[in-house]
Write a protein that holds these residues in place. Structure first.
Motif, short mmCIF file in Angstrom:
data_model
loop_
_atom_site.label_atom_id
_atom_site.label_comp_id
_atom_site.label_asym_id
_atom_site.label_seq_id
_atom_site.Cartn_x
_atom_site.Cartn_y
_atom_site.Cartn_z
N GLN A 1 0.81 -1.10 0.08
CA GLN A 1 -0.03 0.07 -0.10
C GLN A 1 1.05 1.26 -0.04
O GLN A 1 1.73 1.40 0.90
N SER B 1 -4.84 2.49 -2.38
CA SER B 1 -5.42 1.21 -2.18
C SER B 1 -4.48 0.05 -1.91
O SER B 1 -3.25 0.31 -2.08
N LEU B 2 -5.08 -1.08 -1.66
CA LEU B 2 -3.81 -2.25 -1.65
C LEU B 2 -3.59 -2.95 -2.94
O LEU B 2 -4.66 -3.09 -3.67
#
Lengths: 111, 113
Positions: A37, A42-43
């Motif tokens: 991240q 976001s991831l």
């Protein structure tokens, strides 16, 4: 209850050095994920580790899984600045099909 | 490209004013998840839908609700936002339950004033 512990939580490295991030978990699971991240983002999925002894490599990152020891490692080789980010491991809760995340390791790579 | 989309990307709401966050997906995945992530913390699962089956986490406050009107869309409703609800809200999808890989959307950053 599944608990996931990552260490270290913060890692400051110099470019060119090697280091390992550790992810321990408390109950049986046969599937583990590593995510990256960037700040405010976001991831991003890095690795999926599906079985004991699994090893995955992408560029300067290598992840492994030992289900007997309930341990995964993320090894960084010859770090570069672009690797600076927070890295999370996430373990599947057997029977619940959800993920439990570690607290994350904030990696800072400096020249 | 198949993807997970979240709208809006940034949302400012007033204390106590209901707000709805939206997630849509073109992956045709059966499972949709909502996570809350506060600054410097890990994502925390709020609830998930497996098809139309709603699964709430035990510690998710009643203030948080969700709707999934069809396969593609899922909404997060915060009925009376408090200052402590300011966070990044992440939507994710997976093909099935059982530990299938989750694909995350870009997130919605919620600010409560």
């Amino acid at each position: 209850e599944l608990k996931v512990e990552q260490n270290p939580l913060f890692l400051s490295m110099q470019e060119g050095k090697n280091y390992t991030i550790y992810c321990n978990y408390s109950t049986t699971s046969d599937r583990l994920y590593w995510y990256r991240q960037d700040p405010g983002k976001s991831l991003e999925s890095l690795f999926v580790l599906l079985s004991n002894g699994a090893v995955k490599q992408e560029g300067r990152l290598m992840a492994s899984l030992d289900t007997k020891a309930r341990l995964s490692t993320l090894h960084i080789t010859a770090a570069v600045h672009d690797l600076s980010a927070t890295y999370f491991c996430a373990v599947v809760n057997s029977g619940y099909s959800t993920l439990t995340f570690g607290k994350g390791t904030m990696l800072l790579v400096s020249p | 490209d198949a993807m997970v989309i979240q709208n809006p990307r940034y949302q400012v709401t007033q204390f106590g004013k209901p707000v709805t966050l939206s997630c849509s997906q073109t992956l045709n995945h059966n499972v949709m998840y909502w996570y809350q992530q506060k600054s410097s913390q890990a994502p925390k699962l709020l609830f998930h839908y497996y098809d139309k089956d709603f699964n709430n986490e035990a510690d998710t406050p009643d203030n948080f609700q969700s709707r999934r009107p069809n396969t593609s869309f899922c909404f997060l409703d915060i009925r009376s936002p408090g200052l402590g609800d300011a966070a990044m809200y992440l939507c994710a999808t997976s093909l099935q339950r059982g530990g299938y890989e989750q694909y995350f959307g870009p997130g919605t950053r919620l600010t409560v004033t």
